[in-house]
Scaffold this active site. Sequence first.
Site, PDB file in Angstrom:
ATOM      1  N   LYS A 132       6.878 -19.576  -2.270  1.00 35.15           N
ATOM      2  CA  LYS A 132       6.404 -19.751  -3.657  1.00 35.15           C
ATOM      3  C   LYS A 132       7.442 -19.220  -4.651  1.00 35.15           C
ATOM      4  CE  LYS A 132       2.652 -17.284  -2.930  1.00 35.15           C
ATOM      5  NZ  LYS A 132       2.863 -16.916  -1.501  1.00 35.15           N
TER       6      LYS A 132
ATOM      7  N   ARG B  75      -5.882 -16.426  -6.528  1.00 36.89           N
ATOM      8  CA  ARG B  75      -5.874 -16.130  -5.102  1.00 36.89           C
ATOM      9  C   ARG B  75      -7.284 -15.991  -4.553  1.00 36.89           C
ATOM     10  NH1 ARG B  75      -0.610 -13.551  -4.740  1.00 36.89           N
ATOM     11  NH2 ARG B  75      -0.283 -12.843  -2.647  1.00 36.89           N
TER      12      ARG B  75
ATOM     13  N   ARG C  45      13.764 -11.184   4.282  1.00 38.10           N
ATOM     14  CA  ARG C  45      13.794 -11.415   2.829  1.00 38.10           C
ATOM     15  C   ARG C  45      14.446 -10.256   2.076  1.00 38.10           C
ATOM     16  NH1 ARG C  45       8.455 -12.745  -0.414  1.00 38.10           N
ATOM     17  NH2 ARG C  45       7.695 -10.808   0.544  1.00 38.10           N
TER      18      ARG C  45
ATOM     19  N   ARG D   2      11.155  -5.501   0.177  1.00 41.21           N
ATOM     20  CA  ARG D   2       9.852  -5.110  -0.364  1.00 41.21           C
ATOM     21  C   ARG D   2       9.084  -4.185   0.571  1.00 41.21           C
ATOM     22  NH1 ARG D   2       7.006 -10.471  -2.688  1.00 41.21           N
ATOM     23  NH2 ARG D   2       5.229  -9.518  -1.615  1.00 41.21           N
TER      24      ARG D   2
ATOM     25  N   ARG E   6      -1.636  -9.184   5.237  1.00 40.25           N
ATOM     26  CA  ARG E   6      -1.568 -10.127   4.105  1.00 40.25           C
ATOM     27  C   ARG E   6      -1.936 -11.540   4.560  1.00 40.25           C
ATOM     28  NH1 ARG E   6       4.299  -9.009   2.458  1.00 40.25           N
ATOM     29  NH2 ARG E   6       4.074 -10.861   1.152  1.00 40.25           N
TER      30      ARG E   6
HETATM   31  P1  AP5 Z   1       9.399 -16.299  -0.872  1.00 32.70           P
HETATM   32  O1  AP5 Z   1       9.804 -17.403  -1.780  1.00 32.70           O
HETATM   33  O2  AP5 Z   1       9.670 -14.896  -1.290  1.00 32.70           O
HETATM   34  O3  AP5 Z   1       7.869 -16.473  -0.427  1.00 32.70           O
HETATM   35  P2  AP5 Z   1       6.532 -16.247  -1.253  1.00 32.70           P
HETATM   36  O4  AP5 Z   1       5.645 -17.395  -0.916  1.00 32.70           O
HETATM   37  O5  AP5 Z   1       6.830 -15.983  -2.685  1.00 32.70           O
HETATM   38  O6  AP5 Z   1       6.002 -14.948  -0.496  1.00 32.70           O
HETATM   39  P3  AP5 Z   1       5.413 -13.579  -1.085  1.00 32.70           P
HETATM   40  O7  AP5 Z   1       5.537 -12.582   0.032  1.00 32.70           O
HETATM   41  O8  AP5 Z   1       6.040 -13.228  -2.383  1.00 32.70           O
HETATM   42  O9  AP5 Z   1       3.939 -13.986  -1.281  1.00 32.70           O
HETATM   43  P4  AP5 Z   1       2.740 -13.092  -1.438  1.00 32.70           P
HETATM   44  O10 AP5 Z   1       1.788 -14.071  -1.941  1.00 32.70           O
HETATM   45  O11 AP5 Z   1       2.348 -12.387  -0.198  1.00 32.70           O
HETATM   46  O12 AP5 Z   1       3.238 -11.895  -2.410  1.00 32.70           O
HETATM   47  P5  AP5 Z   1       3.019 -11.607  -3.949  1.00 32.70           P
HETATM   48  O13 AP5 Z   1       4.247 -10.964  -4.460  1.00 32.70           O
HETATM   49  O14 AP5 Z   1       2.505 -12.793  -4.643  1.00 32.70           O
HETATM   50  O15 AP5 Z   1      10.111 -16.603   0.545  1.00 32.70           O
HETATM   51  C1  AP5 Z   1       9.997 -15.708   1.647  1.00 32.70           C
HETATM   52  C2  AP5 Z   1      11.340 -15.632   2.417  1.00 32.70           C
HETATM   53  O16 AP5 Z   1      11.581 -16.880   3.049  1.00 32.70           O
HETATM   54  C3  AP5 Z   1      12.556 -15.376   1.514  1.00 32.70           C
HETATM   55  O17 AP5 Z   1      13.454 -14.535   2.193  1.00 32.70           O
HETATM   56  C4  AP5 Z   1      13.155 -16.777   1.286  1.00 32.70           C
HETATM   57  O18 AP5 Z   1      14.569 -16.718   1.075  1.00 32.70           O
HETATM   58  C5  AP5 Z   1      12.799 -17.478   2.584  1.00 32.70           C
HETATM   59  N1  AP5 Z   1      12.508 -18.898   2.376  1.00 32.70           N
HETATM   60  C6  AP5 Z   1      11.804 -19.446   1.347  1.00 32.70           C
HETATM   61  N2  AP5 Z   1      11.711 -20.774   1.482  1.00 32.70           N
HETATM   62  C7  AP5 Z   1      12.349 -21.074   2.651  1.00 32.70           C
HETATM   63  C8  AP5 Z   1      12.581 -22.293   3.349  1.00 32.70           C
HETATM   64  N3  AP5 Z   1      12.121 -23.475   2.858  1.00 32.70           N
HETATM   65  N4  AP5 Z   1      13.258 -22.239   4.519  1.00 32.70           N
HETATM   66  C9  AP5 Z   1      13.717 -21.039   5.011  1.00 32.70           C
HETATM   67  N5  AP5 Z   1      13.540 -19.868   4.378  1.00 32.70           N
HETATM   68  C10 AP5 Z   1      12.862 -19.877   3.217  1.00 32.70           C
HETATM   69  O19 AP5 Z   1       1.850 -10.522  -3.907  1.00 32.70           O
HETATM   70  C11 AP5 Z   1       2.070  -9.221  -3.400  1.00 32.70           C
HETATM   71  C12 AP5 Z   1       0.793  -8.400  -3.454  1.00 32.70           C
HETATM   72  O20 AP5 Z   1       0.362  -8.247  -4.831  1.00 32.70           O
HETATM   73  C13 AP5 Z   1      -0.429  -8.998  -2.751  1.00 32.70           C
HETATM   74  O21 AP5 Z   1      -0.442  -8.665  -1.375  1.00 32.70           O
HETATM   75  C14 AP5 Z   1      -1.582  -8.340  -3.534  1.00 32.70           C
HETATM   76  O22 AP5 Z   1      -1.786  -7.011  -3.120  1.00 32.70           O
HETATM   77  C15 AP5 Z   1      -1.063  -8.308  -4.941  1.00 32.70           C
HETATM   78  N6  AP5 Z   1      -1.432  -9.509  -5.728  1.00 32.70           N
HETATM   79  C16 AP5 Z   1      -0.565 -10.432  -6.255  1.00 32.70           C
HETATM   80  N7  AP5 Z   1      -1.224 -11.400  -6.897  1.00 32.70           N
HETATM   81  C17 AP5 Z   1      -2.557 -11.096  -6.795  1.00 32.70           C
HETATM   82  C18 AP5 Z   1      -3.740 -11.727  -7.231  1.00 32.70           C
HETATM   83  N8  AP5 Z   1      -3.705 -12.879  -7.920  1.00 32.70           N
HETATM   84  N9  AP5 Z   1      -4.917 -11.149  -6.919  1.00 32.70           N
HETATM   85  C19 AP5 Z   1      -4.985  -9.990  -6.244  1.00 32.70           C
HETATM   86  N10 AP5 Z   1      -3.894  -9.343  -5.781  1.00 32.70           N
HETATM   87  C20 AP5 Z   1      -2.693  -9.885  -6.049  1.00 32.70           C
HETATM   88 MG    MG Z   2       6.625 -14.295  -3.998  1.00 36.28          MG
END
Ligand code: AP5
Ligand code: MG
Length: 224
Positions: free
Chosen positions: A16, A91, A130, A163, A174
């Site tokens: 994402k 979410r 990552r 992270r 997660r």
């Molecule tokens: P990346 O692009 O970083 O993946 P992502 O989908 O953004 O993964 P996140 O870990 O950021 O998602 P998340 O939803 O768990 O975390 P968030 O920060 O939103 O890619 C991942 C890796 O793969 C990278 O190294 C990249 O280079 C590689 N990659 C990408 N695409 C690729 C491809 N096509 N091929 C190969 N490699 C690839 O949330 C964190 C925390 O915040 C949550 O756990 C929760 O506690 C809280 N939180 C956030 N939003 C909310 C909400 N709305 N409600 C409640 N709690 C929330």
């Molecule tokens: Mg992300």
Amino acid sequence: MSELNLVLLGPPGAGKGTQADRLRRDFGLPYYSTGIILREAVENGTELGRKARDHMDAGELVPDDLINDVIAERFDSGDADEGFLLDGFPRTIGQAEMLEATLQSRGRELTAALLIEAPDDEVVRRLSGRRTCAKGGHVYHMEFDPPKNDNVCDQDGSRLIQRDDDKPETVRKRLAVYHEQTEPLIDWYTDRDLLVRFDGRRSPDEVNDRIRATLATKRLEAEL
Ligand code: AP5
Ligand code: MG
């Protein structure tokens, strides 16, 4: 030109943030990643950060009312008046209802919910490699999408970090939370004819090409 009001859905590690980086450059949309907003709040020791920290470290979601307030503030500020890209929100069904009500009250609607899919074992592999930049949240992978210089962001020169919630046991938590609380949104957005699926196992550029093609079609449809 019709506005683009977009949400990015998908499991942790699906890409994402990676696609958001590209879409921000392509379309110049205001970008709100609730994960980035929360991590900044934790780092700055704000009240939001203090309330969110334990949930995030445990790989759980923060409570809906906390995160809904964060999003409501962004809409109230007027910054998202001409389109937006939301990453990591909504979410839960409760969050999706809040977003729908916020948009309806302004006479607006979502353009699409972009679902990027990736299997659990791929997620674990990706998150262990990552790195994210300390400043703008730009995303890299040491093997699949490496920076030009080790540990330095290509885009703003800031330091790359790992992270806290990318430890294997937190990643598994997660993923479980995603399957239980976020996956129901797939049906929710399908029912509203807003869901578009993308195969997140393709390369970042291939996924980006497909998303851009979808958005071009959506814009044409909106202008007819
Ligand atoms: P990346 O692009 O970083 O993946 P992502 O989908 O953004 O993964 P996140 O870990 O950021 O998602 P998340 O939803 O768990 O975390 P968030 O920060 O939103 O890619 C991942 C890796 O793969 C990278 O190294 C990249 O280079 C590689 N990659 C990408 N695409 C690729 C491809 N096509 N091929 C190969 N490699 C690839 O949330 C964190 C925390 O915040 C949550 O756990 C929760 O506690 C809280 N939180 C956030 N939003 C909310 C909400 N709305 N409600 C409640 N709690 C929330
Ligand atoms: Mg992300």
